[in-house]
Scaffold this motif. Structure first.
Motif, mmCIF file in Angstrom:
data_model
loop_
_atom_site.group_PDB
_atom_site.id
_atom_site.type_symbol
_atom_site.label_atom_id
_atom_site.label_comp_id
_atom_site.label_asym_id
_atom_site.label_seq_id
_atom_site.Cartn_x
_atom_site.Cartn_y
_atom_site.Cartn_z
ATOM 1 N N ILE A 9 64.649 7.982 -11.842
ATOM 2 C CA ILE A 9 64.604 6.575 -12.265
ATOM 3 C C ILE A 9 65.334 6.419 -13.592
ATOM 4 O O ILE A 9 66.103 5.471 -13.787
ATOM 5 C CB ILE A 9 63.148 6.112 -12.403
ATOM 6 C CG1 ILE A 9 62.521 5.958 -11.013
ATOM 7 C CG2 ILE A 9 63.061 4.784 -13.163
ATOM 8 C CD1 ILE A 9 61.041 5.656 -11.043
ATOM 9 N N TYR A 53 65.448 3.552 2.074
ATOM 10 C CA TYR A 53 66.232 4.544 1.335
ATOM 11 C C TYR A 53 66.680 5.723 2.203
ATOM 12 O O TYR A 53 66.844 6.822 1.702
ATOM 13 C CB TYR A 53 65.416 5.060 0.139
ATOM 14 C CG TYR A 53 65.224 4.023 -0.951
ATOM 15 C CD1 TYR A 53 66.126 3.916 -2.006
ATOM 16 C CD2 TYR A 53 64.142 3.147 -0.906
ATOM 17 C CE1 TYR A 53 65.944 2.965 -3.002
ATOM 18 C CE2 TYR A 53 63.960 2.195 -1.899
ATOM 19 C CZ TYR A 53 64.863 2.104 -2.938
ATOM 20 O OH TYR A 53 64.699 1.158 -3.925
ATOM 21 N N SER A 67 68.976 6.601 -12.872
ATOM 22 C CA SER A 67 69.428 5.380 -12.187
ATOM 23 C C SER A 67 69.610 4.237 -13.172
ATOM 24 O O SER A 67 70.602 3.504 -13.140
ATOM 25 C CB SER A 67 68.418 4.999 -11.089
ATOM 26 O OG SER A 67 68.746 3.768 -10.503
ATOM 27 N N THR A 111 56.708 4.070 -8.539
ATOM 28 C CA THR A 111 56.832 5.491 -8.886
ATOM 29 C C THR A 111 56.233 5.757 -10.263
ATOM 30 O O THR A 111 55.482 6.722 -10.457
ATOM 31 C CB THR A 111 58.310 5.925 -8.863
ATOM 32 O OG1 THR A 111 58.850 5.697 -7.562
ATOM 33 C CG2 THR A 111 58.433 7.411 -9.203
ATOM 34 N N LEU A 144 60.384 0.192 -5.931
ATOM 35 C CA LEU A 144 60.189 1.644 -5.931
ATOM 36 C C LEU A 144 60.060 2.173 -7.353
ATOM 37 O O LEU A 144 59.247 3.069 -7.623
ATOM 38 C CB LEU A 144 61.359 2.325 -5.222
ATOM 39 C CG LEU A 144 61.285 3.859 -5.131
ATOM 40 C CD1 LEU A 144 60.005 4.287 -4.432
ATOM 41 C CD2 LEU A 144 62.502 4.423 -4.407
ATOM 42 N N LYS A 145 60.840 1.623 -8.269
ATOM 43 C CA LYS A 145 60.802 2.083 -9.662
ATOM 44 C C LYS A 145 59.404 1.947 -10.254
ATOM 45 O O LYS A 145 58.837 2.921 -10.767
ATOM 46 C CB LYS A 145 61.808 1.273 -10.487
ATOM 47 C CG LYS A 145 61.735 1.535 -11.989
ATOM 48 C CD LYS A 145 62.700 0.616 -12.740
ATOM 49 C CE LYS A 145 62.555 0.792 -14.246
ATOM 50 N NZ LYS A 145 63.477 -0.121 -14.984
ATOM 51 N N LEU A 156 65.798 10.816 -2.495
ATOM 52 C CA LEU A 156 64.597 9.986 -2.535
ATOM 53 C C LEU A 156 63.822 10.077 -1.227
ATOM 54 O O LEU A 156 62.585 10.198 -1.223
ATOM 55 C CB LEU A 156 64.975 8.526 -2.808
ATOM 56 C CG LEU A 156 65.571 8.221 -4.181
ATOM 57 C CD1 LEU A 156 66.043 6.771 -4.240
ATOM 58 C CD2 LEU A 156 64.541 8.484 -5.273
ATOM 59 N N ILE A 189 67.824 2.878 -7.457
ATOM 60 C CA ILE A 189 66.403 2.663 -7.213
ATOM 61 C C ILE A 189 66.049 1.225 -7.558
ATOM 62 O O ILE A 189 66.249 0.768 -8.689
ATOM 63 C CB ILE A 189 65.555 3.642 -8.057
ATOM 64 C CG1 ILE A 189 65.922 5.086 -7.697
ATOM 65 C CG2 ILE A 189 64.070 3.397 -7.847
ATOM 66 C CD1 ILE A 189 65.233 6.139 -8.543
ATOM 67 N N VAL A 200 60.042 3.786 1.331
ATOM 68 C CA VAL A 200 61.257 4.599 1.169
ATOM 69 C C VAL A 200 61.901 4.887 2.520
ATOM 70 O O VAL A 200 63.133 4.837 2.656
ATOM 71 C CB VAL A 200 60.921 5.914 0.424
ATOM 72 C CG1 VAL A 200 62.097 6.878 0.471
ATOM 73 C CG2 VAL A 200 60.540 5.622 -1.025
#
Length: 305
Positions: free
Chosen positions: A296, A238, A299, A165, A161-162, A244, A157, A234
């Motif tokens: 997350i 992704y 990850s 989120t 995005l991290k 995800l 991630i 995403v």
């Protein structure tokens, strides 16, 4: 190692039970049944089992019975998960969260019955229950080994995005609080129209209750836009990470349902089924966002190895 089918079914029962607690609490508030058992807890109007049944007593007492029964389920599930899956990094923490916040919401509910509390404190009740629901939901996903099936331990991630989120998950809790505040201040129908308070008047809210209602609508609109932007990101970046990809598509679907249900609450003049669906959708969204927070964490943990 595959978990026993008994543990899986037990986890499903606990998750459904927690959802029923959330819906039951919302039903108590929406039907003004909080004082159905008077200023008595855990008994109801002086009796362990009420003898004179009214709709308010039935709703309040049923909510207490469900909460007590599900509390036993969650205690067993937490202990069982701790023993069997304690090696999984998140299990002990989630087990603690599920129990701690379940007890906290029960105590707040009892305090409201016995002594009464302000609307701003009561609005926390649903949010506290929601944390317990999310913890039980995540435990269930771990028990069903969803991460292994979607190869979630190997997700990567990026920073954009991290942080989005994390941000939208925290913000969703604010949306939950404003929604609970609408219910507890009896502001649900203070604005007769949608999307504006009064569609024929382009003016600012004129009193506290209108500010509460329109503040919640603004917060809900912003979370819809935020989830939409994240989902587009995403989809673009992704596609090769299905856990995800599909999680965010589902999140967008849920937030759309949430907005529609919120509109429906106003247009149907607080139809109880629509109102409970509104509660259910935000609960599912928060649970899903918490799952992505867990991804997350995993990850980041993998990146440090």
């Amino acid at each position: 190692m595959q978990q026993s089918k008994y543990m899986k079914w037990f986890a499903v029962a606990a998750t459904i039970g927690m959802a029923l607690i959330l819906l039951g609490g919302a039903l108590v508030t929406k039907t003004d049944s909080g004082m159905g058992c008077g200023r008595n807890w855990p008994d109801c109007n002086g009796s362990l089992i009420p003898t004179h049944i009214t709709p308010e007593i039935l709703i309040e007492f049923s909510h207490r019975v469900v909460t007590g029964s599900v509390s036993i389920l969650i205690f067993i599930l937490s202990f069982w998960s701790w023993r069997k899956l304690g090696h999984v990094r998140e299990v002990k923490f989630l087990s603690f969260l599920a129990l701690f916040f379940l007890i906290a919401q029960a105590l707040i509910g009892a305090a409201q019955v016995l002594w009464g509390q302000g609307d701003f404190i009561l609005a926390l009740h649903f949010g506290i229950s929601l944390i317990s629901f999310a913890a039980v939901f995540l435990l269930t996903l771990i028990i069903f080994e969803v991460d292994q099936k979607f190869n979630a331990n190997n997700v990567h991630i990026g920073g954009v995005l991290k942080w989005n989120t994390i941000g939208v998950t925290i913000y969703s809790y604010l949306v939950v609080y404003t929604g609970a505040l609408v219910r507890h201040t009896n502001s649900s129908l203070i604005c007769p129209d949608w999307p504006l308070c009064r569609n024929d008047q382009m003016v600012l809210p004129g009193n506290f209750y209108e500010w509460v209602q329109m503040g919640h609508r603004l917060a809900a609109g912003l979370i819809f836009i935020w989830v939409l932007i994240i989902t587009i990101h995403v989809i673009k970046h992704y596609k090769k990470q299905p856990v995800l990809y599909w999680s965010w598509i589902i999140a967008l679907i849920i937030v759309c349902c949430q907005v529609i249900a919120g509109m429906g609450v106003v247009l149907t003049r607080l139809n109880i089924v629509v109102a409970l669906l509104h509660t259910l959708f935000i609960s599912l969204l928060f649970g899903l966002l918490c799952y992505m927070i867990m991804l997350i964490s995993r990850s980041s943990h993998q990146a440090k190895k």
